[in-house]
Design a protein around this motif. Structure first.
Motif, PDB file in Angstrom:
ATOM      1  N   ALA A  77       0.828  -1.209   0.000  1.00 49.24           N
ATOM      2  CA  ALA A  77       0.000   0.000   0.000  1.00 49.24           C
ATOM      3  C   ALA A  77       0.862   1.258   0.000  1.00 49.24           C
ATOM      4  O   ALA A  77       0.575   2.215  -0.727  1.00 49.24           O
ATOM      5  CB  ALA A  77      -0.940  -0.005   1.205  1.00 49.24           C
ATOM      6  N   SER A  78       1.928   1.272   0.783  1.00 48.74           N
ATOM      7  CA  SER A  78       2.822   2.431   0.817  1.00 48.74           C
ATOM      8  C   SER A  78       3.492   2.646  -0.528  1.00 48.74           C
ATOM      9  O   SER A  78       3.626   3.777  -0.992  1.00 48.74           O
ATOM     10  CB  SER A  78       3.895   2.256   1.890  1.00 48.74           C
ATOM     11  OG  SER A  78       3.336   2.271   3.157  1.00 48.74           O
ATOM     12  N   LEU A  81       0.780   3.840  -3.047  1.00 50.87           N
ATOM     13  CA  LEU A  81       0.289   5.194  -2.749  1.00 50.87           C
ATOM     14  C   LEU A  81       1.400   6.244  -2.816  1.00 50.87           C
ATOM     15  O   LEU A  81       1.142   7.424  -2.620  1.00 50.87           O
ATOM     16  CB  LEU A  81      -0.367   5.224  -1.364  1.00 50.87           C
ATOM     17  CG  LEU A  81      -1.647   4.412  -1.229  1.00 50.87           C
ATOM     18  CD1 LEU A  81      -2.102   4.371   0.222  1.00 50.87           C
ATOM     19  CD2 LEU A  81      -2.742   4.985  -2.117  1.00 50.87           C
TER      20      LEU A  81
END
Length: 190
Positions: A77-78, A81
């Motif tokens: 996710a990091s 994103l």
């Protein structure tokens, strides 16, 4: 030795309830990282929530791989994103401490109910996470003495924040177990 499909994939070890709980822990880490993008000028303050949710995930789902799965979700996710400034190195930043939490859980499954053990595991995992930046700085040609001093300061602050957050985990886990919300079972070794 033939491996069954259940043994081949990490996520098949978890029930739907456990998977949702681990997903929530990963989501809270991402939300804390997004919310703490404020410039507090306190190195390592983000480790307060990161280690708290890694340890909480391991305590609520006492199976090998639970913290690692949370670390993998947070890393992905990091990365997707754009929250990591160092590109793919973000995987090391989250998977390394998560793996250490799972290793500690494999060796001593009840560590999340002990304040001393929880603080020790959280602090060491966070300090090792701080070391992940060292190799990038060293390869970029920074002076070795400066890299060493920065690493010691950063690792100490990461360990401090992680240790402070780890203080709350054992009481939360014991209360959840006492109320029957999570299992008290030992680590499931397959």
């Amino acid at each position: 030795m033939m491996h069954t499909p259940e043994r081949m994939f990490l996520w098949r070890r978890f029930t739907l309830r456990e998977g949702i709980l681990l997903g929530f822990c990963a989501t809270f880490i991402i939300l804390a990282r997004a919310g703490l993008r404020l410039h507090l000028h306190l190195p390592g303050h983000v480790m307060f929530f990161t280690m708290f949710f890694f340890l909480l995930a391991r305590g609520c789902v006492p199976k090998t791989g639970s913290a690692t799965l949370v670390g993998l979700i947070v890393s992905l996710a990091s990365f997707l994103l754009g929250m990591g400034t160092k590109g793919p190195a973000v995987f090391v930043k989250f998977l390394l401490p998560a793996l250490l939490v799972d290793c500690a859980g494999y060796i001593f499954p009840a560590f999340v109910t002990s304040v001393v053990a929880c603080v020790l595991v959280g602090s060491v995992s966070a300090a090792v996470r701080a070391l992940s930046d060292t190799w990038i700085e060293w390869l970029s040609g920074m002076d070795t003495e400066i890299v060493l001093q920065k690493t010691i300061i950063t690792a100490s602050l990461f360990a401090l924040y992680a240790g402070l957050s780890a203080l709350a985990v054992p009481s939360i886990i014991r209360r959840l177990q006492r109320n029957g919300l999570i299992d008290q079972g030992e680590d499931e070794k397959r």
